[in-house]
Structures are given as structure tokens and as C-alpha cells.
Write a protein that holds these residues in place. Structure first.
Motif, PDB file in Angstrom:
ATOM      1  N   MET A  83       0.890  -1.277  -0.136  1.00 52.16           N
ATOM      2  CA  MET A  83       0.006  -0.090   0.060  1.00 52.16           C
ATOM      3  C   MET A  83       0.683   1.088  -0.078  1.00 52.16           C
ATOM      4  O   MET A  83       1.884   1.357   0.790  1.00 52.16           O
ATOM      5  CB  MET A  83      -0.871  -0.009   1.200  1.00 52.16           C
ATOM      6  CG  MET A  83      -1.864   0.706   1.054  1.00 52.16           C
ATOM      7  SD  MET A  83      -2.783   0.823   2.723  1.00 52.16           S
ATOM      8  CE  MET A  83      -3.199  -0.794   3.166  1.00 52.16           C
ATOM      9  N   SER A  84       0.552   2.129  -0.952  1.00 49.55           N
ATOM     10  CA  SER A  84       1.500   3.469  -1.082  1.00 49.55           C
ATOM     11  C   SER A  84       0.945   4.384   0.116  1.00 49.55           C
ATOM     12  O   SER A  84      -0.281   4.401   0.795  1.00 49.55           O
ATOM     13  CB  SER A  84       1.180   4.167  -2.362  1.00 49.55           C
ATOM     14  OG  SER A  84       0.118   4.812  -2.249  1.00 49.55           O
ATOM     15  N   ARG A  85       2.016   5.100   0.597  1.00 51.30           N
ATOM     16  CA  ARG A  85       1.539   5.983   1.913  1.00 51.30           C
ATOM     17  C   ARG A  85       0.712   7.294   1.784  1.00 51.30           C
ATOM     18  O   ARG A  85       0.856   7.674   0.748  1.00 51.30           O
ATOM     19  CB  ARG A  85       2.872   6.526   2.508  1.00 51.30           C
ATOM     20  CG  ARG A  85       2.804   6.932   4.140  1.00 51.30           C
ATOM     21  CD  ARG A  85       4.075   6.791   4.574  1.00 51.30           C
ATOM     22  NE  ARG A  85       5.238   7.398   3.991  1.00 51.30           N
ATOM     23  CZ  ARG A  85       6.383   7.056   3.857  1.00 51.30           C
ATOM     24  NH1 ARG A  85       6.544   5.728   4.040  1.00 51.30           N
ATOM     25  NH2 ARG A  85       7.086   7.723   3.265  1.00 51.30           N
ATOM     26  N   ILE A  86      -0.404   7.265   2.499  1.00 53.41           N
ATOM     27  CA  ILE A  86      -1.264   8.382   2.211  1.00 53.41           C
ATOM     28  C   ILE A  86      -0.720   9.748   3.227  1.00 53.41           C
ATOM     29  O   ILE A  86      -0.569   9.313   4.250  1.00 53.41           O
ATOM     30  CB  ILE A  86      -2.764   7.818   2.509  1.00 53.41           C
ATOM     31  CG1 ILE A  86      -3.171   6.685   1.770  1.00 53.41           C
ATOM     32  CG2 ILE A  86      -3.455   9.096   2.584  1.00 53.41           C
ATOM     33  CD1 ILE A  86      -3.448   6.786   0.468  1.00 53.41           C
ATOM     34  N   GLU A  87      -0.799  10.757   2.606  1.00 56.36           N
ATOM     35  CA  GLU A  87      -0.420  12.021   3.320  1.00 56.36           C
ATOM     36  C   GLU A  87      -1.446  12.186   4.457  1.00 56.36           C
ATOM     37  O   GLU A  87      -2.666  12.444   4.006  1.00 56.36           O
ATOM     38  CB  GLU A  87      -0.452  13.238   2.231  1.00 56.36           C
ATOM     39  CG  GLU A  87      -0.105  14.383   3.128  1.00 56.36           C
ATOM     40  CD  GLU A  87       1.209  14.609   3.257  1.00 56.36           C
ATOM     41  OE1 GLU A  87       2.342  13.982   2.969  1.00 56.36           O
ATOM     42  OE2 GLU A  87       1.554  15.545   4.260  1.00 56.36           O
ATOM     43  N   PRO A  88      -1.059  12.326   5.635  1.00 56.54           N
ATOM     44  CA  PRO A  88      -2.033  12.565   6.733  1.00 56.54           C
ATOM     45  C   PRO A  88      -2.383  13.993   6.673  1.00 56.54           C
ATOM     46  O   PRO A  88      -1.687  14.857   6.784  1.00 56.54           O
ATOM     47  CB  PRO A  88      -1.336  12.029   8.067  1.00 56.54           C
ATOM     48  CG  PRO A  88       0.245  12.471   7.701  1.00 56.54           C
ATOM     49  CD  PRO A  88       0.310  12.249   6.114  1.00 56.54           C
ATOM     50  N   ARG A  89      -3.757  14.429   6.793  1.00 53.69           N
ATOM     51  CA  ARG A  89      -4.028  15.711   6.489  1.00 53.69           C
ATOM     52  C   ARG A  89      -5.692  15.908   6.791  1.00 53.69           C
ATOM     53  O   ARG A  89      -6.308  14.889   6.750  1.00 53.69           O
ATOM     54  CB  ARG A  89      -3.895  16.501   5.348  1.00 53.69           C
ATOM     55  CG  ARG A  89      -4.615  15.859   4.100  1.00 53.69           C
ATOM     56  CD  ARG A  89      -3.805  15.725   2.862  1.00 53.69           C
ATOM     57  NE  ARG A  89      -4.980  15.298   1.721  1.00 53.69           N
ATOM     58  CZ  ARG A  89      -5.177  13.972   1.602  1.00 53.69           C
ATOM     59  NH1 ARG A  89      -4.876  13.212   2.165  1.00 53.69           N
ATOM     60  NH2 ARG A  89      -6.058  13.815   0.560  1.00 53.69           N
ATOM     61  N   THR A  90      -6.073  16.774   7.264  1.00 53.20           N
ATOM     62  CA  THR A  90      -7.647  17.093   7.861  1.00 53.20           C
ATOM     63  C   THR A  90      -8.026  17.940   6.380  1.00 53.20           C
ATOM     64  O   THR A  90      -7.529  18.970   5.987  1.00 53.20           O
ATOM     65  CB  THR A  90      -7.874  17.808   8.857  1.00 53.20           C
ATOM     66  OG1 THR A  90      -6.759  18.828   9.150  1.00 53.20           O
ATOM     67  CG2 THR A  90      -7.529  16.742   9.903  1.00 53.20           C
ATOM     68  N   PHE A  91      -9.568  17.748   6.143  1.00 54.88           N
ATOM     69  CA  PHE A  91     -10.245  18.582   5.373  1.00 54.88           C
ATOM     70  C   PHE A  91     -10.405  19.971   5.765  1.00 54.88           C
ATOM     71  O   PHE A  91     -10.592  20.089   7.040  1.00 54.88           O
ATOM     72  CB  PHE A  91     -11.668  17.810   5.182  1.00 54.88           C
ATOM     73  CG  PHE A  91     -12.515  18.492   4.315  1.00 54.88           C
ATOM     74  CD1 PHE A  91     -12.429  18.946   3.017  1.00 54.88           C
ATOM     75  CD2 PHE A  91     -13.826  19.062   4.795  1.00 54.88           C
ATOM     76  CE1 PHE A  91     -13.155  19.541   2.272  1.00 54.88           C
ATOM     77  CE2 PHE A  91     -14.768  19.918   4.251  1.00 54.88           C
ATOM     78  CZ  PHE A  91     -14.534  20.104   2.737  1.00 54.88           C
ATOM     79  N   ARG A  92     -10.024  21.003   5.117  1.00 56.93           N
ATOM     80  CA  ARG A  92     -10.061  22.253   5.323  1.00 56.93           C
ATOM     81  C   ARG A  92     -11.423  22.902   5.867  1.00 56.93           C
ATOM     82  O   ARG A  92     -12.511  22.395   5.455  1.00 56.93           O
ATOM     83  CB  ARG A  92      -9.899  23.247   3.944  1.00 56.93           C
ATOM     84  CG  ARG A  92      -9.709  24.595   4.139  1.00 56.93           C
ATOM     85  CD  ARG A  92      -8.753  25.134   3.031  1.00 56.93           C
ATOM     86  NE  ARG A  92      -8.865  26.582   3.197  1.00 56.93           N
ATOM     87  CZ  ARG A  92      -9.541  27.541   2.609  1.00 56.93           C
ATOM     88  NH1 ARG A  92     -10.350  27.221   1.863  1.00 56.93           N
ATOM     89  NH2 ARG A  92      -9.619  28.610   3.380  1.00 56.93           N
TER      90      ARG A  92
END
Lengths: 450, 450
Positions: A1-10
């Protein structure tokens, strides 16, 4: 699995413990005040059928987040459209129409997130996902209900430590009479409110122009509103105010309504100087029908209103044959938090834990577990250290988390039935008999305290 | 405006006060236990970017509610897809990857609604919008962390009044060794777990057949699992269990892991008879890597598991270069409530109000407002009656709402400085001097009590 950038919806936020602990304390203060005022809790689903939500306010309709019916799993995906609620008032109106068993009066509070596809403005405490704290009274026309909403608002803000705020009070009935007095007919009422509502933001010059564009004599409107304003405020002279609208029945009735709410709110405990009759207040929503109110902080005007509400006697009827009068307020948790933060009164707190049981050696761990169990049974909030780390690292953790006490039981202490107690604030460390430990810790830390 | 039929989206619920008050008491018990065990609160947004949520479990991907980007208001609607979270574990993994400032170990609890486009089954406590109560420990490989999760689960269920439940414990490492022992290679592991996971629902005959379809010798699997089962249970003989897998390192390690967790959980206070080593437990989710556990009620088997969790050492790495080991559990509020309801231990409570101040005459209302303010300042939960109604109606309301006391001050009482106090339970009514009222009410009702 490729790494997903951790971030929150604006426009949405994570609340890490250090922020959430004091935020939840704010919520407790609000909730306890709601309960003292006799409001009962209600929760409604985040997801509503779209047609329940739309048509109450053109502005809000544009901000609704619709939900796609799911790809699988649902056997009824042909059903009507669904969406996230954008406030707690419309769901309340639905609930009151839906359940015949609810009492009259129905006093409910509701504290839940709502969602609006708006432009986030964190400094103003505006987000796409934010928490509303609503209190409403349904089933009575009595203006005592409106007064209770004002007293509740006052109580909440005082309990939160605000010592300078202004609850602005006016009335849609009064504004209706006023617009008739100014324009000579009733047809300009909504335009009159819409223009006046902008006064705080754009000032009289531009409001006068907006009035003129809407076909309302701007200079006359300014003159009359300013004239009434001069006898209004924190110590309003209601008879003077009435004399300025003599012969205009709706306006007189509106002022009488404001007076009754004002006097009752003072009897209910609102101190002088915190409540003002403000004829320049209009409020945005179309569904208000009687007294309207909002709270502002004179020292933080950019935050806008911290609370806002009013009487809305027609909303339940959009779902029901029964006409159920209603009044209430929203208290915006996120604006409150923004205000306290900007006033330097929002203190991060990383942890609620009171005691850390350090790991001195592996052989002592069974003993530590039993100790933890005893302290927790006594009501204390306790962590154990899991890994074979140096004491320095364990103390650094307790320090970072602001945990007040660290307990250490090495082989010598265990043999003698003793335990070392380190006070992380004073740095003091002393040995005590394990048999007295629980009494000692309970006297130092009240279980329900901090 | 045409009237809209008031209704809720299928699989979601309104919580009216009489249900919500006891439901919130359950939540308080859970939250207090989480805090005693040293967990700190975390909240994450309901809305996440879709790519954060997908790819962790094929089954869950199908249940995700996607959100349409809004019609107006948003300036960034070209951005990535967004959706409602379906659990709290994936957002936790994101958070731990996103914020470097979080401590290690990071012990967090999180109590929030989640959404799944599933078929609602209310009797099983299954809904589309439901509340999860999660507690997780990140940043340690120590099996003491897993033991703490079990002790916490035990503590919560005992505190909620459950006196008969079973915490089932196994280990993915053990199951991995077992599948190798049975099939001679590692490739059948996921199929092995998938088939075994169905045992509770379909029984050995059908599971044996499922094993055969997956290329696993069903009779041999049944024989070996049953053999280990015979020395497992509430008083497991771990050395006997190990002797049955001698030479299969992973299986032996797995049993040693289960033994360590089992013994530590007992030291942490889990009483005998509540915890069992159960080699037939497999758990559905693919991401578990170590100990796994769930709780069932033997008397209400149709409810499935009330709690479930395990160690998942790889999940944070889907968002981060750092590998952060993790273990934790979910406690399902809605299944707990369903269980308590079906056991006859969920008592509706319409109101938290303690005192109703009746309206005897209009002239007395100013007096009533001042009285309400005084009682509320003393910490009591107080309602006033707003409208000019007969006393009979006001008493009926107090009765319906189970409000304990009604206060009445008519003109005679007011003149004499007295007030009538009616006890709604006993029906007794007596007059007392207003000056002693607050002390009297406080002695009858502790402010923080019920």
C-alpha cells in the motif's frame, strides 16, 4: 500500500488532548447551566432527509453538504436525497412535529456538531464543522420564556468567566412597526431588516445608501432609529421610546414586548449593564417573529456574535398542522473558545492523569499492576509505564504530561513494603508504607478533582 | 410553503430526553473508566478526505458515505473527494502520523458517532449512525498495554452493572502458527481466520466445509482447534496448550503472548471467570497483528460482540514512515444500550429538573423569577411555569416529568413570607418560611445528585 499523506479537510479540525480537555470543560459549564435552567438533552441524527433541511433560509440552503447514497449495502438507495444538518433548530422543529409524547412546554438543549460548506475563518471562530449549543423552549407564547433564554445566556457567559459582554435585545414586531412608520407600508420589512443587520459591519453611511436602493428613505430611517437608540441602551427609557412611535401600534407593541422581556430577565438575575435594548439589532434569519437577541464582546468585535437567537413561532408549522410557538438561542462553542483563547484564558492541558507508576525493573511489574488496580478502584486516574526505559525518560514523560505524582517501587522498597512518592511540582521525593498509600494519595488528590 | 412530513433517515435515530438521559449516564460511566485508566480525550472531524479512509478493509470501503462537494460557498470544490468516517481507528492512525508533538505512549479515548451504509438491525443494536467508544494505546510493543485494554473493558462492563460476560482472548500470531501447523504453509492464514471467524454463527460442520473449499483440511483443523480448546477457557493450561503445538515456533510464541496478556490482565483486576483464552476467536479485520479480543454476553448471543479490538502494529505506517505499534478496543454504546434494555436495566428518565415553581397568579411572577434565580445559584435544577394555567395542569406536568418538588407562592404566602412545598412522590404539602427554603431544598436534593 502506498503511503497516504495525513491531513484534515479544510475547515475541520482535530482536537488533540491538550486542547480538548479545556474545551470539554467549557462544554461542561454550558451543559450544567442548561440543566440548572431546566432544559433536557436531545440529540438528532447528523444525517437528515434533504427536504427536511431546505427552504428555511435561502442562505443556508447553499451551504448544505449533501451525501451520496452508498455504493453498496443499502437496499433502499432509490430513496430521497440525504444531507448533513447545518443547524440544530430545524431538526428540533422536525422533532417537535414528529413526537406527540413530548411535553408542553418542551425545554430542550442540544450540543452537537453541524456542517456548513462555508469559507473557513479560524480567527473569527468560523469552520465547516463546528459545535452548536442550543437551548430552546417550545409550546408557550409567554415572554417569560424569552427572558429565561436571556438569563441563561448571561449565566453561561458569567460562569465561563466573561466579565464584559453585551446582550443586545430587540424585537421583530418592533422592527415591523418601525419599517411601517418609516416607509408608510409593510412591504419593506424584510429589506429593512436586511439593511439594518449590516450596520455593525458597514456603518450608517453605507446602510443609508442600501436603504435608498431598497426604496426606503435612508435619512429618515437613520434619524428615527438613532432617535430611539438615544433613549434605549442598558438603562432604556421605555416610555420615552414608546412616545417616539405613538400611533404605530405594532411598534408600540414591540417596545412593550421588549420591556417585558427586559424586566423579567433582570428579575431572573441578569445584572445591570449586561443587557441592552438595541433598536439597531435585526438578525439575519427570516423565521424570527418576536424578541431577537445576540451577544457581543466589546473588546473582540471581529468575533461577531457569540450567541444569537430569538422567537420563531412559525417554524414547527412547516412540519406540522399544530402551531407550536418557540424561542431559543445558540451558543457557539467555537466562538467562545476563540474568545477565551484571544483573551489569554484558554489554558492547554495535556492530560488528566494524576499518578504515573514508574517501571523500575521487570520483576516489579506484577506488583505495579496490582497497585494500579488498587489506586484506580479508589477513583484515581493512573497510568503505568509499560517499557523497560530509564527513569529519566519516565520522569520526562510525567513532566511533559503535567502528571503530579510518580510512584516508584524498586526491589528494596518492595522488600520493606514501602513505596517512593515523587511530587513532580516540588521535586520532593519520600518513602511511605504501601499500606498508607491510598489514603495519602486520596488526601492529596480528590478523585473528582483535577 | 407546503408541509414536509417529519421523519428520520432509516438507520438513524432521535434521542428524546427520556432515552438520552440514561444513555448519557452510560457514556459517563465509560468515560470515567477511560480516564481512571489514564486515557486522554481526542476528537477528529466527521468528514475526512476519502483517500484517508479507503484501503484499510475491503468490507468497510463499501460502507462509506461519500459527501458531495457543496453547490456554492466553497472556493476549493475542485479538491479531493470527502466522506464520513466509518470508525475511529483509521482517523487515530492518521492523527498519530500527523502530529509529532503527541507523547509516547499515546493513550487516547474517543467517543463519537460513525456512519456506515449498512442494513440497520435495531434488535442487534446495528444502525447507520452509531456511537463508538474507543480506547487505544500507541507507541509500545509491551503486552502490558494489551492487558490494560482488557482490564479497562472488564472495568467498564462491571461499572455498567453487567455481572455475566466473557472476554474472549486469542492472538493473530497464534492463529498464524496454527494455520501453518494445519496446512503446512503460511499462505492460508487469512482464509483460515476468515473461516474460523464464522464458527459462532454457522457451527463446526459448515466451517469444516468452508475450510475445505479454501484448501484447508477441515477435519484436521477442527481436531487441532478443538484439542487446544479443551485446555483453554477461563482457567487455561498454557503449558498443555504449548505442548500441543511443540515445534511450531509462531504458535508457541502466540500462546506465550496470550499467557502474558492473560496473567497481566488478572493482576490488573480482571476477576476469574470473566476472561478466557479462546482459540476459536479470529476477528474480522485484516489489520490485526497480535492479541485479539472481544466481549460477548452468554445470555444475549444475538447481540454479537459488545466490545472488540486487538493489536494492529502496521496501521499507522499507512500514513507515516514511522512504525508505531498500537493496540486498543472499541466499546459499542448502542449494543451496550440494547443489552441493558433487553436485560430490563435501562430506565427511561424524562427530566433532570428537581424543582418546578408553579404559577399561582400573574402578580406573583416577578417573585417567582427571583426565587428561581436564587435556587439556581444554589446549584439546583429549576423550572418555572410560564403560562396562566390551572394548578392541576402544572401538577400533571411535574408528575409526567417526574419532578420531585413543586413550589407555590400565592398572595397569602407572599404576604407572610412563606412558601408551599409539595413533595410529588408522597403528595405531602407544607408551608415553610422563604428564608429557610434554600437550606431545606439543598438538604433534600444534593446539587450534583439526582
Amino acid at each position: 500500500m502506498s503511503r497516504i499523506e495525513p491531513r484534515t479537510f479544510r475547515g475541520t479540525r482535530d482536537f488533540l488532548p491538550s486542547e480538548l480537555i479545556p474545551r470539554r470543560q467549557i462544554l461542561s459549564v454550558i451543559e450544567e447551566a442548561y440543566r440548572r435552567y431546566g432544559f433536557q438533552p436531545l440529540e438528532t441524527p447528523a444525517i437528515e432527509y434533504l427536504d427536511i433541511l431546505t427552504g428555511k433560509s435561502e442562505e443556508n440552503d447553499k451551504l448544505i453538504y449533501e451525501i451520496k447514497r452508498a455504493r453498496g449495502g443499502e437496499e433502499d438507495s432509490a430513496e430521497s436525497a440525504i444531507a448533513l444538518h447545518y443547524d440544530l433548530t430545524v431538526p428540533l422543529a422536525r422533532v417537535v412535529a414528529q413526537y406527540a409524547e413530548l411535553p408542553r412546554p418542551f425545554k430542550r438543549y442540544q450540543i452537537q456538531p453541524v456542517w456548513r460548506a462555508d469559507r473557513p475563518q479560524p480567527r473569527q471562530g468560523r469552520y465547516r464543522e463546528f459545535v452548536q449549543c442550543d437551548a430552546d423552549i417550545l409550546g408557550t407564547n409567554s415572554l417569560l420564556a424569552d427572558a429565561e433564554i436571556l438569563a441563561l445566556t448571561y449565566e453561561v457567559l458569567r460562569a465561563l468567566g466573561f466579565d464584559k459582554f453585551k446582550i443586545r435585545l430587540s424585537s421583530r414586531k418592533f422592527l415591523f412597526g418601525l419599517s411601517n412608520l418609516i416607509t408608510g407600508d409593510d412591504s419593506h420589512f424584510f429589506d429593512f431588516c436586511r439593511c439594518l443587520d449590516k450596520l455593525d459591519k458597514i456603518g450608517w453611511e453605507k446602510v443609508e445608501e442600501e436603504f435608498r436602493v431598497a426604496g426606503i428613505p435612508g435619512d429618515r430611517a437613520r434619524e428615527i432609529v438613532t432617535d430611539i437608540f438615544s433613549v434605549a441602551g442598558e438603562k432604556p427609557d421605555f416610555s420615552q421610546a414608546k412616545s417616539k412611535v405613538t400611533g404605530h401600534q405594532k411598534a408600540e407593541e414591540g417596545i412593550a414586548e421588549i420591556e417585558e422581556v427586559f424586566v423579567s430577565a433582570r428579575n431572573l438575575g441578569v445584572a445591570e449593564g449586561f443587557l441592552s435594548f438595541d433598536p439597531t439589532l435585526a438578525r439575519g434569519l427570516d423565521y424570527y417573529t418576536g424578541p431577537i437577541f445576540e451577544t457581543v464582546l466589546p473588546d473582540l468585535p471581529h468575533l461577531g456574535s457569540l450567541t444569537g437567537g430569538g422567537r420563531y413561532d412559525g417554524l414547527v408549522a412547516t412540519f406540522s398542522k399544530e402551531n407550536v410557538p418557540a424561542t431559543g438561542t445558540t451558543i457557539g462553542l467555537d466562538r467562545i473558545q476563540a474568545a477565551l483563547t484571544q483573551l489569554g484564558r484558554f489554558e492547554p492541558q495535556p492530560s488528566l492523569t494524576q499518578v504515573l507508576i514508574a517501571r523500575f525493573d521487570s520483576e516489579g511489574m506484577a506488583h505495579n499492576l496490582v497497585l494500579a488496580s488498587q489506586l484506580r478502584n479508589a477513583g484515581l486516574r493512573v497510568e503505568i509505564w509499560y517499557d523497560d526505559d530509564r527513569m529519566k525518560k519516565q520522569f520526562a514523560y510525567a513532566d511533559h504530561q503535567k502528571i503530579k505524582y510518580v510512584l516508584i517501587a524498586g526491589p528494596d522498597e518492595r522488600k520493606e513494603g514501602l513505596i517512593s512518592l515523587k511530587d513532580m511540582l516540588s521535586g520532593e521525593q519520600r518513602k511511605l508504607p504501601e499500606s498508607t498509600l491510598i489514603a495519602e494519595m486520596k488526601s492529596r488528590l480528590s478523585p473528582s478533582g483535577d
